[in-house]
Design a protein around this motif. Structure first.
Motif, short mmCIF file in Angstrom:
data_model
loop_
_atom_site.label_atom_id
_atom_site.label_comp_id
_atom_site.label_asym_id
_atom_site.label_seq_id
_atom_site.Cartn_x
_atom_site.Cartn_y
_atom_site.Cartn_z
N LEU A 6 0.84 -1.20 0.00
CA LEU A 6 0.00 0.00 0.00
C LEU A 6 0.87 1.25 0.00
N SER A 7 0.48 2.24 -0.77
CA SER A 7 1.14 3.54 -0.70
C SER A 7 0.80 4.21 0.63
N ILE A 8 1.51 5.25 0.96
CA ILE A 8 1.21 5.97 2.20
C ILE A 8 -0.24 6.48 2.22
N PRO A 9 -0.75 7.11 1.15
CA PRO A 9 -2.16 7.52 1.18
C PRO A 9 -3.12 6.34 1.29
N GLU A 10 -2.83 5.25 0.59
CA GLU A 10 -3.69 4.06 0.68
C GLU A 10 -3.68 3.49 2.09
N LEU A 11 -2.51 3.49 2.73
CA LEU A 11 -2.39 2.99 4.10
C LEU A 11 -3.23 3.84 5.05
N ALA A 12 -3.12 5.15 4.91
CA ALA A 12 -3.90 6.04 5.78
C ALA A 12 -5.40 5.80 5.59
N ASP A 13 -5.85 5.67 4.35
CA ASP A 13 -7.26 5.43 4.08
C ASP A 13 -7.73 4.10 4.69
N ALA A 14 -6.90 3.07 4.54
CA ALA A 14 -7.27 1.75 5.05
C ALA A 14 -7.32 1.75 6.58
N CYS A 15 -6.40 2.44 7.21
CA CYS A 15 -6.42 2.54 8.67
C CYS A 15 -7.68 3.24 9.15
N LEU A 16 -8.03 4.31 8.48
CA LEU A 16 -9.25 5.02 8.87
C LEU A 16 -10.48 4.15 8.68
N GLU A 17 -10.53 3.42 7.59
CA GLU A 17 -11.68 2.57 7.29
C GLU A 17 -11.85 1.47 8.34
N LEU A 18 -10.71 0.94 8.83
CA LEU A 18 -10.75 -0.17 9.78
C LEU A 18 -10.71 0.27 11.23
N GLY A 19 -10.55 1.55 11.47
CA GLY A 19 -10.47 2.04 12.84
C GLY A 19 -9.14 1.78 13.51
N VAL A 20 -8.09 1.63 12.72
CA VAL A 20 -6.74 1.48 13.27
C VAL A 20 -6.20 2.87 13.58
N PRO A 21 -5.89 3.17 14.84
CA PRO A 21 -5.60 4.55 15.21
C PRO A 21 -4.16 5.00 15.01
N GLY A 22 -3.24 4.04 14.83
CA GLY A 22 -1.83 4.43 14.73
C GLY A 22 -1.08 3.54 13.76
N VAL A 23 0.04 4.04 13.29
CA VAL A 23 0.82 3.28 12.31
C VAL A 23 2.31 3.53 12.56
N GLY A 24 3.07 2.43 12.56
CA GLY A 24 4.52 2.54 12.59
C GLY A 24 5.03 2.61 11.16
N LEU A 25 5.78 3.64 10.86
CA LEU A 25 6.22 3.88 9.49
C LEU A 25 7.69 3.50 9.28
N TRP A 26 8.00 3.15 8.04
CA TRP A 26 9.38 2.88 7.64
C TRP A 26 9.89 4.03 6.78
N ARG A 27 11.18 4.26 6.87
CA ARG A 27 11.75 5.45 6.24
C ARG A 27 11.64 5.44 4.72
N GLU A 28 11.83 4.28 4.10
CA GLU A 28 11.86 4.25 2.64
C GLU A 28 10.56 4.72 2.01
N PRO A 29 9.40 4.19 2.38
CA PRO A 29 8.16 4.72 1.79
C PRO A 29 7.87 6.15 2.20
N VAL A 30 8.27 6.52 3.41
CA VAL A 30 8.08 7.91 3.84
C VAL A 30 8.91 8.85 2.97
#
Length: 266
Positions: A6-30
Motif C-alpha cells: 500500500l502507498s502511504i495515502p492508501e495505508l492512511a485510508d485503510a487505517c481510517l476505514e478499519l479504525g486502526v488509530p496508529g501506524v509505525g512507518l518505515w523510512r523508505e516509503p516515507v
C-alpha cells in the motif's frame, strides 16, 4: 511494513476505514512520498505515528562509513520528529566484512549512541534498540537479546535510549521475561511489536515473520509481560512476509486487525 504494497495515502485510508488509530512507518516509503507530505497526510487523517523504523547499522569500522552512518541516523531522528513520533527504532548492524569481533561491534554501537542520544533528545525523540534473533547476528544485528540491548541502553538516560520488545526475536529466550521487567523498571520499553514464528523459514530468513495466530508464540503471554512491566504504549504488528505482500493490502490489514483482536486483546 506489514502492508508495504500500500502507498502511504492508501495505508492512511485503510487505517481510517478499519479504525486502526496508529501506524509505525518505515523510512523508505516515507521518503518516497516525502517526509513533510507524509507528516501532513497522517496528521490530517488523525493517525498517530507510533514509531519510525529504522535507524542503526552502527558497527562499521571504516571512519568514512561510520561518519555516513551517524549522518544518516541524525537524518532519521529529524524525520521522526517531523512525523511527530517519539520513537526511532534502531537495528544495530551486523559484523563488518572480515570481522569476527562481536564485542568490538557492540562497543562501536555504544560509541555511536553517545553521539546520537543527546541529538535525539534535542528533537524530542527516543532511540529504541531492537534485539534481533541470533540468526541475524552476523549480517544484520549483533544485539541478539534483551539483556544485550539493555546493557547498551543503560549506559545512557532512559529518555534517550531504551529498547524495542519484539515477540518474533525474543520468544525463544527464557531470560526475556525478566529482562522485560528490568526494562520496565527503568522506563526503557519504548515500543512493543508482534509477529509470529512459523516454520519452515524461507530462503534468506528475513521475510519469514508469521501472521499473528499462525505460529508458536503465545501473544497474550508476552502482552502480559509488558503490561506487568508498566508498558501502556502502542502495540505494533510488523510482518515481513512475501505471501502477505503478494495479497491485496487492505485485505491483509483487515485480517491483521482481526487476528489482533482474536489473539492479543484481552
Amino acid at each position: 511494513m506489514t502492508v508495504k504494497q500500500l502507498s502511504i495515502p492508501e495505508l492512511a485510508d485503510a487505517c481510517l476505514e478499519l479504525g486502526v488509530p496508529g501506524v509505525g512507518l518505515w523510512r523508505e516509503p516515507v521518503q518516497s512520498h516525502g517526509v513533510e507530505a507524509t507528516a501532513k497526510l497522517v496528521r490530517e487523517a488523525g493517525l498517530t505515528v507510533t514509531t519510525l523504523c529504522r535507524g542503526g547499522f552502527l558497527t562499521a569500522i571504516d571512519p568514512d562509513a561510520r561518519a555516513a552512518a551517524l549522518a544518516d541516523n541524525r537524518r532519521a531522528v529529524e524525520e521522526a520528529a517531523t512525523l511527530g513520533t517519539e520513537v526511532l527504532v534502531l537495528v544495530s548492524g551486523g559484523l563488518p566484512a572480515g570481522s569476527r569481533d562481536l564485542h568490538g561491534a557492540r562497543e562501536r554501537i555504544a560509541d555511536a549512541l553517545a553521539e546520537l542520544g543527546p541529538y535525539a533528545e534535542q528533537h524530542g525523540v527516543r532511540l529504541a534498540i531492537e534485539p534481533l534473533h541470533p540468526m541475524y547476528a552476523a549480517d544484520r544485528c549483533v544485539v541478539s537479546t534483551l539483556t544485550q540491548a539493555l546493557d547498551l541502553a543503560e549506559r545512557f538516560p532512559a529518555h534517550q535510549v531504551g529498547v524495542t520488545v519484539d515477540t518474533y526475536h525474543i520468544w525463544w529466550d527464557d531470560q526475556a521475561p525478566a529482562q522485560i521487567a528490568r526494562a520496565g523498571a527503568g522506563g526503557r520499553i519504548h515500543t512493543f511489536q508482534l509477529a509470529d514464528w512459523t516454520t519452515p523459514l524461507p530462503a534468506g530468513v528475513l521475510n519469514g515473520r508469521g501472521q499473528i495466530g499462525d505460529g508458536a508464540i503465545d501473544m497474550r503471554e508476552w502482552l502480559g509481560y509488558v503490561e506487568a512491566a508498566g508498558y501502556t504504549g502502542a502495540i505494533e504488528v510488523e510482518l515481513f512476509n512475501d505471501g502477505l505482500w503478494a495479497r491485496d493490502g487492505r485485505e491483509v490489514l483487515a485480517e491483521t486487525a482481526s487476528r489482533f483482536v482474536a489473539h492479543v486483546n484481552r
